[in-house]
Scaffold this active site. Sequence first.
Site: not given
Length: 552
Positions: A421, A371, A393-395
């Site tokens: 997350h 992301n 994740g990683r957003a």
Amino acid sequence: MQPALAQSLQHYRLAVQGSGQVEVYVNGHYIGRSAEASRLELHARYLQAGENVIALRASKGVGSAPFVMAELGGDIGRLGSSALWRVQSTPAGLDWTQPGFEASGWPQASVVGVAVPAGFPADGPALGVWSAAAGDATVALRARIWLPAGSARLPTGFARNTTGGAGGDVVTVDTREGLAAALCSSVQGNTCTDHTPRIIKVAGTIDFTGSEGSATRPGCDYSSCPAPLANERLVMLNPQDTHCDGRPVFDVTYDAAGNNPLRVGSNKTLLGVGNDAVLRGKGLRIGNGADNVIIRNLTFERINSGIIFVGDAISISDASRVWIDHNRFNRIGRQFIVTGYGAAKDITISWNDFDGRNEISHYCNGRHYWNLLLLGNGDAISLYNNWIRHFAGRAPDAGAGGDQLSLLHIAGNLFEDGYWHALDIGRPVRALVEGNTFHTVSVPILNGGDPGFVWADKEPPSGGHQSLCGQWLGRTCVGNPLLEQAQGWQDNFRSDLIVLGDFSGHSDALDRPSPEPAQAAALMVPFLAGPGHLGNGQIVLDDVVFNNGFEP
């Protein structure tokens, strides 16, 4: 009595067309009716800044393929009928046209394949819709939407002073060579030296896939997914890379174009034409001192999908004043957007559709993991009103890129269907997080190692926190609704006062006087984010022409 309207809503246009007669209601007020199978274009009276209900009662008409199509256009851009609308066989009475009516149990509208009728606004987001039962003689259609008080015309946030190629030549490109030359006509070493203002319009799909051949480097499978799913792979571009330690290493072949992004010079606007402008197989690099860049209304897709490290959609490093707005990102091998080890200053990322659906995924669940990576070395970034969906994740993942304080304002975004997350905030980032909706997100904020500082209130904020926001920011803060979180997960909302102190000197860069209220993101972002919503030159109709089919 007609409610008071924000100035930006004075000249909104509502265009409607169907296979039969259509009646139109705005916030419970009847505003017009078309003749059979006739286009209706009228001033959208009774709109207000904030929550609105657009309701249509449509008859099938004499054809065998019923449909209705509607588009609302104004300063916010263009909002069209789609599967986000709700549909029902027409209920008795007119309560269903009112804002307070509960229609969440109504089915979503079914999209039907129909060409845009002659005279209807072209190149917009409106789709033909009907109920799932094509035989329904009459249906009620309803959209509950939030209209922001601002405008889609100019950037807000840290990139508020960005003008792009304004005043320069306007060129339309539809070839790989034409696009590359228009973005950067001169290079010295690795630096684009083209600073000439230029507005570059992209027409149709420009596909770089296979244009530079293939390349092969050592790599490994980075996920292990059962058939029929495919494994995500990783390419080791650096011989010192340790990602494949403990995994079988083999040669991985990838598309060379995806690992060779287009350089973008200073003072450029890159603008997609209509709703179907696509940049496929290659991304953009804005760096080495580049300044004043606008990227709008494009779809970035299929850049070495499922192969890590050989394709980002947009990378920014050592660059300033960049506005990335109303784009869609899908099937990208690594990051949708990444800021590098050089500072990314005065950046606004707004109204984009980050669509993480992919058959190849890190956790074998169809959701993209990588992301947004905002490394955080002196960055100043506004992340506003984006639709970040189907992610793992990683957003974004923000921080761990240097030792310079970075500011990240995350406001008004809709995070939806997050397997793990959304936010992972590390040092040296200060993140002001407000007015975002987290819907079916397992972990809104990761409590990871070496965390950065976050001010994020769950909705509603306490009176004490509002007092602190008033003291430091000169306005109230907005809480973050958390909807349908799976049991057993922590939300990790926290309120680090240092964030308010660091943002106190940047109140002019914050999103308007205050972001939209907490409930707004879920009611506006899906309807307005992504390409196709800007219209042709963002023209607002000052003089409304009613067609002959209009019946007051």
